[in-house]
Write a protein that holds these residues in place. Structure first.
Motif, mmCIF file in Angstrom:
data_model
loop_
_atom_site.group_PDB
_atom_site.id
_atom_site.type_symbol
_atom_site.label_atom_id
_atom_site.label_comp_id
_atom_site.label_asym_id
_atom_site.label_seq_id
_atom_site.Cartn_x
_atom_site.Cartn_y
_atom_site.Cartn_z
ATOM 1 N N TYR A 147 0.586 -1.351 0.010
ATOM 2 C CA TYR A 147 0.168 -0.058 -0.113
ATOM 3 C C TYR A 147 0.869 1.066 0.213
ATOM 4 N N ASN A 183 -2.484 0.695 7.019
ATOM 5 C CA ASN A 183 -3.799 -0.601 7.303
ATOM 6 C C ASN A 183 -5.111 0.279 6.227
ATOM 7 N N GLY A 184 -4.685 1.334 5.564
ATOM 8 C CA GLY A 184 -5.574 2.143 4.667
ATOM 9 C C GLY A 184 -6.482 2.806 5.465
ATOM 10 N N ASN A 208 -5.169 -0.011 -2.437
ATOM 11 C CA ASN A 208 -6.414 -0.462 -2.075
ATOM 12 C C ASN A 208 -6.255 -1.877 -2.564
ATOM 13 N N ASN A 230 -4.790 -3.745 -0.288
ATOM 14 C CA ASN A 230 -5.157 -4.670 0.893
ATOM 15 C C ASN A 230 -6.357 -5.022 0.543
ATOM 16 N N GLN A 231 -7.334 -4.878 -0.678
ATOM 17 C CA GLN A 231 -8.962 -5.561 -0.771
ATOM 18 C C GLN A 231 -9.944 -4.714 0.395
ATOM 19 N N GLU A 232 -9.147 -3.013 -0.260
ATOM 20 C CA GLU A 232 -10.294 -2.644 0.394
ATOM 21 C C GLU A 232 -11.064 -2.123 -1.219
ATOM 22 N N ALA A 233 -11.825 -0.952 -0.990
ATOM 23 C CA ALA A 233 -12.214 0.478 -1.617
ATOM 24 C C ALA A 233 -13.142 -0.936 -2.452
ATOM 25 N N HIS A 234 -13.961 -2.015 -1.670
ATOM 26 C CA HIS A 234 -14.384 -3.039 -3.641
ATOM 27 C C HIS A 234 -15.715 -2.302 -3.300
ATOM 28 N N ARG A 294 -19.811 1.539 -4.036
ATOM 29 C CA ARG A 294 -18.956 1.149 -2.886
ATOM 30 C C ARG A 294 -19.309 0.380 -1.645
ATOM 31 N N ASP A 319 -17.921 0.498 2.023
ATOM 32 C CA ASP A 319 -17.197 1.278 2.655
ATOM 33 C C ASP A 319 -17.164 2.383 2.919
#
Length: 273
Positions: A23, A91-92, A140, A143-147, A226, A228
């Motif tokens: 990240y 960690n985002g 992202n 980190n497997q985020e912002a999905h 999204r 999140d």
């Protein structure tokens, strides 16, 4: 039945007790490339040689801090209970709108003190900025985020995505929309369009305002997918509200500057102030 798919390791390497996350590497790479392109274009457009290098010494740390503060404010219920996690940006949890607010304010103050046109600086920086955002979204991804919401594997395969993206969108037994990718592609297209608009020789300030409009329109629609999002109400996302305000504000500023002849100078003009 869950598939046996292992996510990509978000940690690139370790240096003793220090873990270096992908990240941070990706975000840093996007910033470095954006700075390089802005410096090169600034030199071509007649800005003092060290303008962007000096600006970034202030703008980058302030943008990171303001992006984190923005995020923490809207997630205060969580961080009030976990204050030790507030600095943990690896960690985002940084908001691009917070970064933009901080960097624009910093640029305005910097331009005033240096006697350089704020609009000229932001015009030059606009393509670099959106390119950095396009690259940064891949942080992202790691980190497997912002999905987005749930989808099937066949849906992702029908998008003709490579397997490494499809597999990374498999999170806790479910596939999700790769909204990070949608925004990244939108930003890459925006970068190309802004480069082309340079040749049109828009009035000063209009290239930056075009960036604000383009990015905000894309962000509004992607944000709606999204899961999140920072919520303003039960149905309206904060980023969507800000995107609407930015589009209206950018269009209004563009029209007012033209009507009052505040933008007679052009992008390709060499004057500094």
């Amino acid at each position: 039945m869950k598939e046996n798919i292992q996510p990509l390791n978000p940690i690139a390497f370790t240096l003793g007790p220090i873990q270096v996350h992908w990240y941070g590497i990706i975000i840093g790479s996007g910033l470095a490339l954006a700075l390089f392109l802005a410096i090169r274009e600034g030199n071509r457009r007649g800005l003092p040689k060290d303008t962007f290098a000096d600006l970034m010494l202030w703008a980058i740390p302030i943008a990171i801090i303001s992006a984190r503060i923005y995020y923490v404010i809207f997630e205060w219920k969580y961080y009030a209970q976990h204050p030790s996690e507030i600095p943990a940006i690896w960690n985002g949890g940084i908001a691009i709108h917070g970064a933009l607010i901080g960097s624009v304010i910093t640029t305005y103050v910097f331009a005033k003190k240096r006697g350089v046109s704020f609009w000229k600086i932001t015009d030059i920086a606009a393509p670099s900025l959106i390119l950095g955002q396009a690259i940064g979204r891949w942080g992202n991804f790691m980190n497997q985020e912002a999905h987005g919401g749930e989808v099937t594997r066949s849906f992702l395969e029908n998008l003709h995505l490579p397997n490494f993206i499809i597999n990374q969108m498999y999170i806790n037994g479910t596939y999700y929309h790769p909204t990070f990718l949608y925004e990244s592609v939108w930003d890459f297209i925006g970068f190309i369009l802004l480069i082309l608009l340079r040749r049109v020789n828009l009035r000063r300030g209009e290239l930056f305002l075009s960036y604000v409009i383009w990015y905000s329109v894309g962000r509004f629609f992607v944000e709606g997918m999204r899961t999140d999002s920072l919520m303003l109400t039960s149905t309206l996302r904060m980023a969507q509200m800000i995107s609407i305000v930015l589009v209206i504000g950018a269009v209004a500023i563009l029209l007012i500057r033209r009507k009052k002849n505040l933008s007679e100078e052009r992008y390709l003009d060499q004057s500094i102030s």
